[in-house]
Design an enzyme around this catalytic site. Structure first.
Site, PDB file in Angstrom:
ATOM      1  N   LYS A  35       0.929  -1.236   0.051  1.00 61.11           N
ATOM      2  CA  LYS A  35       0.140   0.073  -0.051  1.00 61.11           C
ATOM      3  C   LYS A  35       0.801   1.379  -0.089  1.00 61.11           C
ATOM      4  CE  LYS A  35      -0.084  -0.209   5.104  1.00 61.11           C
ATOM      5  NZ  LYS A  35      -0.968  -0.597   6.285  1.00 61.11           N
ATOM      6  N   ARG A 136     -10.516   0.029  15.700  1.00 64.91           N
ATOM      7  CA  ARG A 136     -10.237   0.880  14.537  1.00 64.91           C
ATOM      8  C   ARG A 136     -11.137   0.496  13.499  1.00 64.91           C
ATOM      9  NH1 ARG A 136      -4.388   1.591  11.945  1.00 64.91           N
ATOM     10  NH2 ARG A 136      -4.958  -0.359  11.261  1.00 64.91           N
ATOM     11  N   TYR A 258      15.121  30.994   6.736  1.00 65.38           N
ATOM     12  CA  TYR A 258      13.753  31.616   7.052  1.00 65.38           C
ATOM     13  C   TYR A 258      13.834  31.682   8.556  1.00 65.38           C
ATOM     14  CZ  TYR A 258      12.000  30.882   2.234  1.00 65.38           C
ATOM     15  OH  TYR A 258      11.808  30.916   0.933  1.00 65.38           O
ATOM     16  N   MET A 306      11.173  24.816   0.888  1.00 67.24           N
ATOM     17  CA  MET A 306      10.417  23.934  -0.160  1.00 67.24           C
ATOM     18  C   MET A 306      11.630  22.999  -0.977  1.00 67.24           C
ATOM     19  SD  MET A 306       7.664  24.766  -2.936  1.00 67.24           S
ATOM     20  CE  MET A 306       6.576  25.886  -1.980  1.00 67.24           C
TER      21      MET A 306
HETATM   22  C1  LIG Z   1      -0.328  -1.695   6.898  1.00 78.04           C
HETATM   23  C2  LIG Z   1      -0.717  -2.969   7.339  1.00 78.04           C
HETATM   24  C3  LIG Z   1       0.041  -3.806   7.630  1.00 78.04           C
HETATM   25  C4  LIG Z   1       1.542  -3.782   7.405  1.00 78.04           C
HETATM   26  O1  LIG Z   1       2.067  -3.325   8.763  1.00 78.04           O
HETATM   27  P1  LIG Z   1       3.707  -3.471   9.006  1.00 78.04           P
HETATM   28  O2  LIG Z   1       3.866  -2.784  10.390  1.00 78.04           O
HETATM   29  O3  LIG Z   1       4.139  -2.402   8.170  1.00 78.04           O
HETATM   30  O4  LIG Z   1       4.354  -4.556   8.795  1.00 78.04           O
HETATM   31  C5  LIG Z   1      -0.667  -5.082   8.324  1.00 78.04           C
HETATM   32  N1  LIG Z   1      -1.959  -4.986   8.121  1.00 78.04           N
HETATM   33  C6  LIG Z   1      -2.641  -3.966   8.052  1.00 78.04           C
HETATM   34  C7  LIG Z   1      -4.258  -4.306   8.398  1.00 78.04           C
HETATM   35  C8  LIG Z   1      -2.138  -2.824   7.787  1.00 78.04           C
HETATM   36  O5  LIG Z   1      -3.135  -1.932   7.412  1.00 78.04           O
END
Ligand SMILES: *Cc1c(COP(=O)(O)O)cnc(C)c1O
Length: 364
Positions: A35, A136, A258, A306
């Site tokens: 992802k 969650r 800055y 930037m």
């Molecule tokens: C992103 C994610 C993972 C991977 O977690 P890591 O800590 O990067 O290994 C596993 N399960 C779910 C549901 C996630 O959203």
């Protein structure tokens, strides 16, 4: 002459990390999490490189899956958030999709699609996510049996029951163990495949290594643990690099950048580096955040701009315009940099922006 800013992505290191994690998983099937553009490393390139070694690829939402499918990825793709709206089930992806269903409306909608469309069941499968304490996402754990009965049209022998750990990376292990036990004591009765572990769970908790493990950050060579609490040795996959585009010596008492937030306590040599917050380097990185140049750590001074950063290179014996600077990677652990900035390696890695070219180093 073009800008020397780039992220080197070392695919050999990716494979070596993955091999270590696969052997730790002791026979569990592997879900490789790609992802967020494979945590900034390039989703298509990473997926292509590792798909033959893993069982499932995982992304957060449908559009991320379609990017991989369009690029010719053939391994099943798990969509970790399931659909955000029912219409997503209409997608005709070439690649088999696995929908992680976490809410009852998703179960209803999925069941309806199975009933109305015979072809749908051939290209789609569902995994069910339960809330065992993170609060969650997930279906209520205490309704697991009832839901499996009510939605039995969805369930087959490849339906995986999933949960996510809130504390697998915390130094105190009791909370994670309690959450694993809570999930297992209910889910094991269903006699279906199970999946609990993320990277931290896979590294640390044997009980979290069930039929599948989900591997993210550790593949990319950062761990979710604190620097001094690190049970395994992994290699950085991403090295973020740039170069010195300007050098100057300023007198004691003069300020840099800055807001003139940093003032030289001695005559100082200041190097300006061609990377800034538009490239994803956090603007709130404070003075003294390290980078790596000519074999030494150098401290950031003054505000992040930037397109540019300024470092105090007074203590370098040799330094010249054009010298390479590593912001994190092989020579400087991303978690070390993250700690100075008050964040974690995950955030630094995922936020490197599209304008930073990725250069892929070969797998072997
Ligand atoms: C992103 C994610 C993972 C991977 O977690 P890591 O800590 O990067 O290994 C596993 N399960 C779910 C549901 C996630 O959203």
């Amino acid at each position: 002459m073009s800008r020397k800013t780039l992220a080197n992505i070392d695919l050999k290191a990716l494979h070596e990390n993955l091999d270590i994690l696969i052997s730790l998983a002791q026979g569990s099937k592997i879900v490789a999490v790609v992802k967020a553009n494979a945590y900034g490393n390039g989703a298509v390139e990473v997926a292509r490189s590792i798909e033959s070694k893993v069982d499932v690829l995982a992304v957060a939402f449908l559009e991320e899956a379609l990017e991989l499918s369009t690029a010719g990825i053939t391994k099943p793709i798990l969509i970790l958030q399931g659909p955000h709206e029912e219409g997503e089930f209409e997608q005709k992806s070439q690649t088999p999709l696995i929908w992680m269903l976490h809410s009852e409306w998703q179960l209803k909608a999925y069941q309806k699609h199975l009933q109305n469309n015979a072809a749908f069941s051939q290209r789609n499968n569902a995994w069910l996510k339960f809330d065992s304490g993170m609060h969650r996402l997930g279906l209520p754990l205490n309704q697991l049996q009832d839901l499996l009965t009510s939605y039995k049209a969805i369930v087959n022998s490849n339906t995986v029951l999933v949960t996510h750990l809130a504390n697998a990376d915390e130094p105190r292990q009791g909370d994670a163990i309690a959450q694993i036990d809570r999930f297992l004591s209910t889910a094991q009765k269903a006699n279906l495949p199970l999946c609990i572990a993320n990277s931290a769970g896979n590294i640390r908790f044997a009980q979290a290594r069930q039929d599948y493990v989900r591997l993210g950050i550790a593949m990319y060579g950062s761990t979710p643990f604190q620097a001094n609490d690190n049970p395994i040795d992994l290699q950085a996959v991403m090295s973020l690099e740039s170069s010195i585009m300007s050098l100057r010596t300023i007198p004691k008492g003069d300020a840099v950048g800055y807001g003139s937030t940093w003032r030289a306590a001695r005559e100082s040599k200041i190097a300006t580096v061609a990377l800034g917050y538009a490239d994803g380097y956090p603007r709130h990185a404070p003075t003294s955040t390290p980078a790596w140049c000519n074999g030494r750590r150098i401290p950031l001074v003054g505000r992040v701009s930037m397109d540019m950063l300024t470092f105090d290179v007074t203590d370098l014996e040799e330094v010249a315009v054009g010298d390479s600077v590593q912001l994190w990677g092989k020579d400087l652990a991303i978690n070390d940099v993250a700690e100075h900035i008050g964040t974690i390696g995950y955030e630094l890695m995922t936020r490197i922006s599209q304008r930073v070219p990725r250069r892929y180093l070969p797998e072997a």
